[in-house]
Design a protein around this motif. Structure first.
Motif, PDB file in Angstrom:
ATOM      1  N   ASP A 128       0.841  -1.191   0.000  1.00  0.00           N
ATOM      2  CA  ASP A 128       0.000   0.000   0.000  1.00  0.00           C
ATOM      3  C   ASP A 128       0.878   1.243   0.000  1.00  0.00           C
ATOM      4  OD1 ASP A 128      -2.310  -1.508   0.087  1.00  0.00           O
ATOM      5  OD2 ASP A 128      -2.405  -1.494   2.285  1.00  0.00           O
ATOM      6  N   PRO A 129       0.415   2.285  -0.666  1.00  0.00           N
ATOM      7  CA  PRO A 129       1.208   3.522  -0.657  1.00  0.00           C
ATOM      8  C   PRO A 129       1.253   4.125   0.751  1.00  0.00           C
ATOM      9  CG  PRO A 129      -0.900   3.871  -1.747  1.00  0.00           C
ATOM     10  CD  PRO A 129      -0.790   2.407  -1.456  1.00  0.00           C
ATOM     11  N   THR A 130       2.351   4.800   1.035  1.00  0.00           N
ATOM     12  CA  THR A 130       2.492   5.438   2.335  1.00  0.00           C
ATOM     13  C   THR A 130       1.656   6.702   2.380  1.00  0.00           C
ATOM     14  OG1 THR A 130       4.384   6.750   1.641  1.00  0.00           O
ATOM     15  CG2 THR A 130       4.846   4.550   2.545  1.00  0.00           C
ATOM     16  N   PRO A 153       0.734  15.441 -13.363  1.00  0.00           N
ATOM     17  CA  PRO A 153       1.630  16.506 -12.963  1.00  0.00           C
ATOM     18  C   PRO A 153       2.976  16.047 -12.413  1.00  0.00           C
ATOM     19  CG  PRO A 153      -0.147  16.286 -11.394  1.00  0.00           C
ATOM     20  CD  PRO A 153      -0.424  15.343 -12.515  1.00  0.00           C
ATOM     21  N   SER A 154       3.096  14.821 -11.927  1.00  0.00           N
ATOM     22  CA  SER A 154       4.326  14.426 -11.249  1.00  0.00           C
ATOM     23  C   SER A 154       4.612  12.963 -11.516  1.00  0.00           C
ATOM     24  CB  SER A 154       4.171  14.700  -9.751  1.00  0.00           C
ATOM     25  OG  SER A 154       4.930  13.814  -8.994  1.00  0.00           O
ATOM     26  N   SER A 155       5.869  12.595 -11.394  1.00  0.00           N
ATOM     27  CA  SER A 155       6.235  11.187 -11.574  1.00  0.00           C
ATOM     28  C   SER A 155       5.804  10.355 -10.375  1.00  0.00           C
ATOM     29  CB  SER A 155       7.739  11.065 -11.795  1.00  0.00           C
ATOM     30  OG  SER A 155       8.414  11.507 -10.630  1.00  0.00           O
ATOM     31  N   HIS A 156       5.521  10.995  -9.255  1.00  0.00           N
ATOM     32  CA  HIS A 156       5.075  10.281  -8.050  1.00  0.00           C
ATOM     33  C   HIS A 156       3.580   9.999  -8.066  1.00  0.00           C
ATOM     34  CE1 HIS A 156       8.910  10.664  -6.072  1.00  0.00           C
ATOM     35  NE2 HIS A 156       8.917  11.974  -6.336  1.00  0.00           N
ATOM     36  N   ALA A 157       2.894  10.557  -9.010  1.00  0.00           N
ATOM     37  CA  ALA A 157       1.443  10.429  -9.026  1.00  0.00           C
ATOM     38  C   ALA A 157       1.056   8.990  -9.322  1.00  0.00           C
ATOM     39  CB  ALA A 157       0.835  11.351 -10.073  1.00  0.00           C
ATOM     40  N   GLY A 158       0.028   8.550  -8.628  1.00  0.00           N
ATOM     41  CA  GLY A 158      -0.463   7.173  -8.798  1.00  0.00           C
ATOM     42  C   GLY A 158      -1.880   7.185  -9.272  1.00  0.00           C
ATOM     43  N   ILE A 159      -2.726   6.456  -8.594  1.00  0.00           N
ATOM     44  CA  ILE A 159      -4.112   6.303  -8.983  1.00  0.00           C
ATOM     45  C   ILE A 159      -4.846   7.632  -8.956  1.00  0.00           C
ATOM     46  CG2 ILE A 159      -6.297   5.206  -8.344  1.00  0.00           C
ATOM     47  CD1 ILE A 159      -4.574   2.932  -7.167  1.00  0.00           C
ATOM     48  N   ILE A 160      -4.684   8.367  -7.888  1.00  0.00           N
ATOM     49  CA  ILE A 160      -5.422   9.636  -7.766  1.00  0.00           C
ATOM     50  C   ILE A 160      -4.912  10.626  -8.785  1.00  0.00           C
ATOM     51  CG2 ILE A 160      -5.899  11.583  -6.233  1.00  0.00           C
ATOM     52  CD1 ILE A 160      -5.758   9.616  -3.914  1.00  0.00           C
ATOM     53  N   GLY A 161      -3.608  10.725  -8.984  1.00  0.00           N
ATOM     54  CA  GLY A 161      -3.031  11.697  -9.900  1.00  0.00           C
ATOM     55  C   GLY A 161      -3.299  11.402 -11.352  1.00  0.00           C
TER      56      GLY A 161
END
Length: 167
Positions: A128-130, A153-161
């Protein structure tokens, strides 16, 4: 005819379940084990306790009211007796049985199960993501929504992004 076949088939399945067979084995082993424990209590424990008095714990008793004993036969003729020696003997038998079952059966079985569980391969479960990663995704999604951008917008973006905002 088909109903009786179904009932007989159900009965056969019931008998062939592991639980019924294990229970039958447990009853037989328990009965044999009870004889061993009773012999230990009567042959070892009772004489040790008997060093203080009688070797037969059944002889330990207390009288609640006027008690009379027939001197010829040794039987009680009147009164109310508490046979606490018999209770003590039964309690000792229970404690010894429970200790032997635990130390010789339950404890080794639990250790064996732990060893099997340690050898079992660990399943790959997605991590799970932190909280920080989730907050970054939320921040990036809000920034993208505010700017009116439909891209990630970002390389860290996951499902929500990666979800497109609805306008």
């Amino acid at each position: 005819m088909s109903e009786s076949k179904g009932v007989l088939q159900g009965f056969k399945e019931f008998l062939m379940r592991g639980n019924v067979i294990e229970l039958a084995v447990a009853v037989v082993v328990g009965a044999a084990f009870t004889n061993i424990v009773n012999a230990v209590v009567k042959g070892v424990i009772n004489p040790i306790i008997g060093a203080l008095g009688s070797q037969n714990l059944d002889n330990y008793k207390a009288c609640l009211s006027t008690c009379e004993v027939n001197k010829k036969t040794g039987e009680f003729t009147s009164g109310i007796y508490l046979l606490w020696g018999s209770v003590l003997s039964a309690a000792l038998t229970f404690l010894i049985t429970a200790a032997v079952v635990y130390f010789l059966m339950i404890l080794p079985l639990n250790k064996w199960k732990e060893r099997l569980a340690a050898k079992k391969p660990v399943e790959d479960v997605p991590v799970d993501p932190t909280e920080v990663e989730l907050l970054i995704e939320i921040r990036d999604a809000l920034l993208a929504q505010r700017a009116g951008s439909q891209s990630v917008p970002s390389s860290h973006a996951g499902i929500i992004g990666t979800q497109k905002s609805q306008q």
